[in-house]
Design a protein around this motif. Structure first.
Motif, PDB file in Angstrom:
ATOM      1  N   ILE A  90       0.833  -1.214   0.000  1.00 24.05           N
ATOM      2  CA  ILE A  90       0.000   0.000   0.000  1.00 24.05           C
ATOM      3  C   ILE A  90       0.863   1.257   0.000  1.00 24.05           C
ATOM      4  CG2 ILE A  90      -2.017  -1.064   1.080  1.00 24.05           C
ATOM      5  CD1 ILE A  90      -1.029   0.052   3.764  1.00 24.05           C
ATOM      6  N   GLY A  91       2.185   1.078  -0.212  1.00 22.46           N
ATOM      7  CA  GLY A  91       3.092   2.210  -0.242  1.00 22.46           C
ATOM      8  C   GLY A  91       3.839   2.377   1.065  1.00 22.46           C
ATOM      9  N   LEU A  92       4.970   3.080   1.000  1.00 21.83           N
ATOM     10  CA  LEU A  92       5.794   3.375   2.172  1.00 21.83           C
ATOM     11  C   LEU A  92       6.228   2.105   2.900  1.00 21.83           C
ATOM     12  CD1 LEU A  92       3.879   6.496   3.541  1.00 21.83           C
ATOM     13  CD2 LEU A  92       5.913   6.445   2.096  1.00 21.83           C
ATOM     14  N   ALA A  93       6.485   1.043   2.122  1.00 21.77           N
ATOM     15  CA  ALA A  93       6.972  -0.241   2.644  1.00 21.77           C
ATOM     16  C   ALA A  93       5.978  -0.894   3.607  1.00 21.77           C
ATOM     17  CB  ALA A  93       8.339  -0.072   3.311  1.00 21.77           C
ATOM     18  N   GLN A  94       4.686  -0.587   3.462  1.00 19.24           N
ATOM     19  CA  GLN A  94       3.646  -1.171   4.308  1.00 19.24           C
ATOM     20  C   GLN A  94       2.712  -2.012   3.447  1.00 19.24           C
ATOM     21  OE1 GLN A  94       3.880  -0.345   7.847  1.00 19.24           O
ATOM     22  NE2 GLN A  94       5.798   0.329   6.905  1.00 19.24           N
ATOM     23  N   THR A  95       1.890  -2.837   4.116  1.00 23.56           N
ATOM     24  CA  THR A  95       0.988  -3.734   3.394  1.00 23.56           C
ATOM     25  C   THR A  95      -0.403  -3.722   4.012  1.00 23.56           C
ATOM     26  OG1 THR A  95       1.616  -5.630   4.773  1.00 23.56           O
ATOM     27  CG2 THR A  95       2.859  -5.293   2.726  1.00 23.56           C
ATOM     28  N   ILE A  96      -1.384  -4.132   3.206  1.00 25.85           N
ATOM     29  CA  ILE A  96      -2.718  -4.441   3.700  1.00 25.85           C
ATOM     30  C   ILE A  96      -2.713  -5.919   4.046  1.00 25.85           C
ATOM     31  CG2 ILE A  96      -3.558  -4.793   1.335  1.00 25.85           C
ATOM     32  CD1 ILE A  96      -6.327  -3.976   2.245  1.00 25.85           C
ATOM     33  N   SER A  97      -3.205  -6.267   5.223  1.00 23.57           N
ATOM     34  CA  SER A  97      -3.145  -7.651   5.693  1.00 23.57           C
ATOM     35  C   SER A  97      -4.055  -8.566   4.879  1.00 23.57           C
ATOM     36  CB  SER A  97      -3.539  -7.732   7.170  1.00 23.57           C
ATOM     37  OG  SER A  97      -2.623  -7.051   7.984  1.00 23.57           O
ATOM     38  N   LYS A  98      -3.739  -9.854   4.903  1.00 30.85           N
ATOM     39  CA  LYS A  98      -4.593 -10.853   4.276  1.00 30.85           C
ATOM     40  C   LYS A  98      -5.989 -10.800   4.892  1.00 30.85           C
ATOM     41  CE  LYS A  98      -0.965 -14.357   3.587  1.00 30.85           C
ATOM     42  NZ  LYS A  98      -0.582 -15.752   3.925  1.00 30.85           N
ATOM     43  N   PRO A  99      -7.033 -11.015   4.099  1.00 27.59           N
ATOM     44  CA  PRO A  99      -8.376 -11.083   4.675  1.00 27.59           C
ATOM     45  C   PRO A  99      -8.488 -12.109   5.799  1.00 27.59           C
ATOM     46  CG  PRO A  99      -8.530 -10.902   2.297  1.00 27.59           C
ATOM     47  CD  PRO A  99      -7.070 -11.084   2.615  1.00 27.59           C
ATOM     48  N   SER A 100      -7.826 -13.248   5.641  1.00 25.38           N
ATOM     49  CA  SER A 100      -7.911 -14.287   6.670  1.00 25.38           C
ATOM     50  C   SER A 100      -7.293 -13.829   7.981  1.00 25.38           C
ATOM     51  CB  SER A 100      -7.234 -15.578   6.194  1.00 25.38           C
ATOM     52  OG  SER A 100      -5.854 -15.359   5.915  1.00 25.38           O
ATOM     53  N   VAL A 101      -6.238 -13.023   7.905  1.00 27.67           N
ATOM     54  CA  VAL A 101      -5.585 -12.527   9.118  1.00 27.67           C
ATOM     55  C   VAL A 101      -6.457 -11.469   9.785  1.00 27.67           C
ATOM     56  CG1 VAL A 101      -3.585 -11.267   9.985  1.00 27.67           C
ATOM     57  CG2 VAL A 101      -3.270 -13.098   8.320  1.00 27.67           C
ATOM     58  N   VAL A 102      -7.030 -10.565   9.000  1.00 23.08           N
ATOM     59  CA  VAL A 102      -7.931  -9.558   9.550  1.00 23.08           C
ATOM     60  C   VAL A 102      -9.107 -10.242  10.254  1.00 23.08           C
ATOM     61  CG1 VAL A 102      -9.528  -7.682   8.977  1.00 23.08           C
ATOM     62  CG2 VAL A 102      -7.283  -7.803   7.872  1.00 23.08           C
ATOM     63  N   ALA A 103      -9.714 -11.217   9.588  1.00 19.27           N
ATOM     64  CA  ALA A 103     -10.857 -11.919  10.166  1.00 19.27           C
ATOM     65  C   ALA A 103     -10.468 -12.675  11.433  1.00 19.27           C
ATOM     66  CB  ALA A 103     -11.458 -12.881   9.136  1.00 19.27           C
ATOM     67  N   ARG A 104      -9.316 -13.329  11.408  1.00 23.58           N
ATOM     68  CA  ARG A 104      -8.849 -14.085  12.568  1.00 23.58           C
ATOM     69  C   ARG A 104      -8.637 -13.183  13.778  1.00 23.58           C
ATOM     70  NH1 ARG A 104      -8.161 -18.079  16.228  1.00 23.58           N
ATOM     71  NH2 ARG A 104      -5.983 -18.661  16.618  1.00 23.58           N
ATOM     72  N   MET A 105      -7.971 -12.051  13.573  1.00 22.95           N
ATOM     73  CA  MET A 105      -7.686 -11.150  14.682  1.00 22.95           C
ATOM     74  C   MET A 105      -8.967 -10.498  15.213  1.00 22.95           C
ATOM     75  SD  MET A 105      -4.040  -9.541  13.382  1.00 22.95           S
ATOM     76  CE  MET A 105      -3.647  -8.663  14.905  1.00 22.95           C
ATOM     77  N   CYS A 106      -9.883 -10.166  14.328  1.00 18.38           N
ATOM     78  CA  CYS A 106     -11.154  -9.596  14.771  1.00 18.38           C
ATOM     79  C   CYS A 106     -11.957 -10.622  15.555  1.00 18.38           C
ATOM     80  CB  CYS A 106     -11.954  -9.099  13.576  1.00 18.38           C
ATOM     81  SG  CYS A 106     -11.288  -7.606  12.798  1.00 18.38           S
ATOM     82  N   GLU A 107     -11.942 -11.864  15.106  1.00 20.07           N
ATOM     83  CA  GLU A 107     -12.651 -12.916  15.828  1.00 20.07           C
ATOM     84  C   GLU A 107     -12.062 -13.120  17.222  1.00 20.07           C
ATOM     85  OE1 GLU A 107     -14.708 -16.803  14.216  1.00 20.07           O
ATOM     86  OE2 GLU A 107     -12.550 -17.159  14.404  1.00 20.07           O
ATOM     87  N   LEU A 108     -10.753 -13.014  17.330  1.00 19.44           N
ATOM     88  CA  LEU A 108     -10.112 -13.125  18.638  1.00 19.44           C
ATOM     89  C   LEU A 108     -10.553 -11.989  19.559  1.00 19.44           C
ATOM     90  CD1 LEU A 108      -6.498 -14.195  17.595  1.00 19.44           C
ATOM     91  CD2 LEU A 108      -8.117 -15.564  18.931  1.00 19.44           C
TER      92      LEU A 108
END
Length: 253
Positions: A90-108
């Motif tokens: 997404i620029g500046l050496a950063q990334t948008i996380s995988k959907p599975s990781v976003v969902a996993r962390m939100c579920e936690l």
């Protein structure tokens, strides 16, 4: 620090996030809208189906993932990969996380005792990035404070989130390692960057009964997903699966 977003602070006729849009899931009625290509509900339905097949069981999380159009948060050259389970630059050496990781962390986050009993209240997100995870969290939490240290990404997130008009999301520019004491205590804290230790400020700003979910580097440099629950007796820590996040850094740039 900027305390409020640069887009309207309230939605017309409501004080919370907009109605979910996307796929009808079993037991989770949502409104669908006609569309083609990447804007169609069918594209997100396939992504959500894969998330469910991969072990995500929380209906609110699946509904939120179905509602937020991930392709609106990635560069135009990458939109064809927006609903694949992959991180993207997404620029500046950063990334948008995988959907599975976003969902996993939100579920936690939703698995914390306080969240199970009363719902998810105020959340602090460390590392706004492009704004995607903040948008997902807006469907799950009463209020979201999200902090970004890189001005370029802070501005990008504000641009990406403006059309959604999310009244419960507050964008902050600042050092995420310090948290945001003015909004504390938080029912949950979630980090999109991993360091060698969890900052003490995060633990201090977490409410009793709240939960912190963040990556942390362990021996050998590998990152593991860490869950910390704050109880009246102290902090309970659980180390889960390996993950791969950008490094946690201090300062504002």
């Amino acid at each position: 620090m900027q305390r409020r977003p640069g887009f309207p602070a309230r939605l017309s006729g409501t004080g919370g996030p907009p109605p979910a849009r996307g796929t009808a899931l079993p037991g989770v009625p949502v409104t669908t809208s006609a569309g083609v290509g990447l804007d169609s509900a069918a594209v997100r339905e396939r992504m959500v189906g894969k998330l469910a097949a991969g072990g995500i069981t929380s209906a609110p999380v699946l509904q939120a993932m179905a509602a937020v159009e991930r392709h609106r948060f990635v560069d135009s050259a990458l939109v064809n990969q927006a609903y694949e389970d992959t991180s993207l630059p997404i620029g500046l050496a950063q990334t948008i996380s995988k959907p599975s990781v976003v969902a996993r962390m939100c579920e936690l986050l939703l698995g914390a005792q306080a969240a199970r009993e009363r719902g998810l209240g105020r959340v602090l997100e460390i590392g706004t990035g492009c704004g995607y995870q903040a948008a997902v969290l807006s469907y799950l939490a009463r209020e979201v404070y999200t902090i970004e240290r890189l001005r370029g990404l802070h501005d990008k997130a504000r641009h990406n989130l403006r059309p959604f008009r999310l009244a419960n999301v507050h964008l902050l520019l600042g050092d995420g390692m310090l948290g945001y004491a003015k909004g504390a205590p938080y029912a949950a804290i979630i980090s999109a960057a991993g360091g060698d230790v969890i900052p003490q400020e995060w633990c201090d700003q977490l409410a009793v009964g709240g939960r912190l979910v963040a990556p942390m580097s362990v021996a050998g440099g590998q990152q593991m997903l860490l869950v910390i629950d704050k109880t009246p007796q102290g902090l309970n820590q659980s180390v889960l699966e390996p993950v791969n996040f950008v490094p946690l850094k201090s300062g504002v740039a």
